[in-house]
Design a protein around this motif. Structure first.
Motif, PDB file in Angstrom:
ATOM      1  N   GLU A   7       0.807  -1.099  -0.218  1.00 33.37           N
ATOM      2  CA  GLU A   7       0.128   0.020  -0.242  1.00 33.37           C
ATOM      3  C   GLU A   7       0.605   1.228   0.120  1.00 33.37           C
ATOM      4  O   GLU A   7       0.593   2.145  -0.723  1.00 33.37           O
ATOM      5  N   GLU A   8       2.006   1.157   1.028  1.00 33.17           N
ATOM      6  CA  GLU A   8       2.676   2.494   0.797  1.00 33.17           C
ATOM      7  C   GLU A   8       3.510   2.616  -0.544  1.00 33.17           C
ATOM      8  O   GLU A   8       3.635   3.791  -1.043  1.00 33.17           O
ATOM      9  N   ALA A   9       4.046   1.530  -0.844  1.00 36.85           N
ATOM     10  CA  ALA A   9       4.918   1.494  -2.240  1.00 36.85           C
ATOM     11  C   ALA A   9       3.655   2.154  -3.206  1.00 36.85           C
ATOM     12  O   ALA A   9       4.359   3.047  -4.181  1.00 36.85           O
ATOM     13  N   THR A  10       2.632   1.659  -3.343  1.00 35.90           N
ATOM     14  CA  THR A  10       1.778   2.156  -4.328  1.00 35.90           C
ATOM     15  C   THR A  10       1.614   3.639  -4.352  1.00 35.90           C
ATOM     16  O   THR A  10       1.577   4.206  -5.200  1.00 35.90           O
ATOM     17  N   GLN A  11       1.188   3.956  -2.805  1.00 29.16           N
ATOM     18  CA  GLN A  11       1.186   5.626  -2.861  1.00 29.16           C
ATOM     19  C   GLN A  11       2.365   6.343  -3.275  1.00 29.16           C
ATOM     20  O   GLN A  11       2.479   7.109  -4.054  1.00 29.16           O
ATOM     21  N   LYS A  12       3.498   5.832  -2.984  1.00 27.91           N
ATOM     22  CA  LYS A  12       4.796   6.566  -3.243  1.00 27.91           C
ATOM     23  C   LYS A  12       5.013   6.734  -4.713  1.00 27.91           C
ATOM     24  O   LYS A  12       5.237   7.660  -5.325  1.00 27.91           O
ATOM     25  N   PHE A  13       4.573   5.432  -5.312  1.00 32.06           N
ATOM     26  CA  PHE A  13       4.738   5.317  -6.942  1.00 32.06           C
ATOM     27  C   PHE A  13       3.838   6.471  -7.550  1.00 32.06           C
ATOM     28  O   PHE A  13       4.272   7.226  -8.355  1.00 32.06           O
ATOM     29  N   GLN A  14       2.441   6.548  -6.807  1.00 30.50           N
ATOM     30  CA  GLN A  14       1.597   7.273  -7.672  1.00 30.50           C
ATOM     31  C   GLN A  14       2.123   8.755  -7.316  1.00 30.50           C
ATOM     32  O   GLN A  14       1.861   9.850  -8.374  1.00 30.50           O
ATOM     33  N   GLU A  15       2.672   9.175  -6.263  1.00 29.85           N
ATOM     34  CA  GLU A  15       3.023  10.695  -6.043  1.00 29.85           C
ATOM     35  C   GLU A  15       4.160  10.929  -6.835  1.00 29.85           C
ATOM     36  O   GLU A  15       4.394  12.042  -7.373  1.00 29.85           O
ATOM     37  N   LEU A  16       5.237  10.030  -7.139  1.00 34.94           N
ATOM     38  CA  LEU A  16       6.119  10.106  -8.163  1.00 34.94           C
ATOM     39  C   LEU A  16       5.660  10.268  -9.506  1.00 34.94           C
ATOM     40  O   LEU A  16       6.248  11.189 -10.394  1.00 34.94           O
ATOM     41  N   GLN A  17       4.566   9.674  -9.983  1.00 33.42           N
ATOM     42  CA  GLN A  17       4.027   9.511 -11.349  1.00 33.42           C
ATOM     43  C   GLN A  17       3.485  11.024 -11.385  1.00 33.42           C
ATOM     44  O   GLN A  17       3.656  11.712 -12.413  1.00 33.42           O
ATOM     45  N   GLU A  18       2.744  11.522 -10.419  1.00 22.35           N
ATOM     46  CA  GLU A  18       2.118  12.919 -10.400  1.00 22.35           C
ATOM     47  C   GLU A  18       3.175  13.889 -10.569  1.00 22.35           C
ATOM     48  O   GLU A  18       2.864  14.870 -11.318  1.00 22.35           O
TER      49      GLU A  18
END
Length: 89
Positions: A7-18
């Motif tokens: 869950e944390e990894a997915t959130q971090k990846f989404q932030e990086l993508q944005e």
């Protein structure tokens, strides 16, 4: 990879993508580059009179010295916290 906390990894990846999408736009990148010092120092960043970032200091609200009594006068509990919540909104 963060296999232990997906869950944390997915959130971090989404932030990086944005961030990547924002900074890939030449105009957005130029704006961030021109406001870098204000952003990094935590100051207000204004563009055309509209605040893009605001920082409200809430720490003084965590002590009883923030107010005097429980009246509705300017220094009373209800007035102080009413104003504090209005600043957050």
């Amino acid at each position: 990879k963060n296999r232990d906390n997906q869950e944390e990894a997915t959130q971090k990846f989404q932030e990086l993508q944005e961030a990547y999408e924002t900074l890939s736009d030449a105009q957005e990148r130029a704006w961030y580059d021109s406001h870098k010092e204000q952003i990094l120092s935590g100051g207000d960043v204004s563009d055309g009179g509209v605040k893009a970032a605001t920082r409200v200091d809430i720490w003084h609200y965590f002590t009883t010295t923030a107010y005097k009594g429980f009246g509705d006068d300017g220094s009373g509990f209800y007035s102080v916290y009413r104003e504090g919540f209005a600043n957050l909104a």
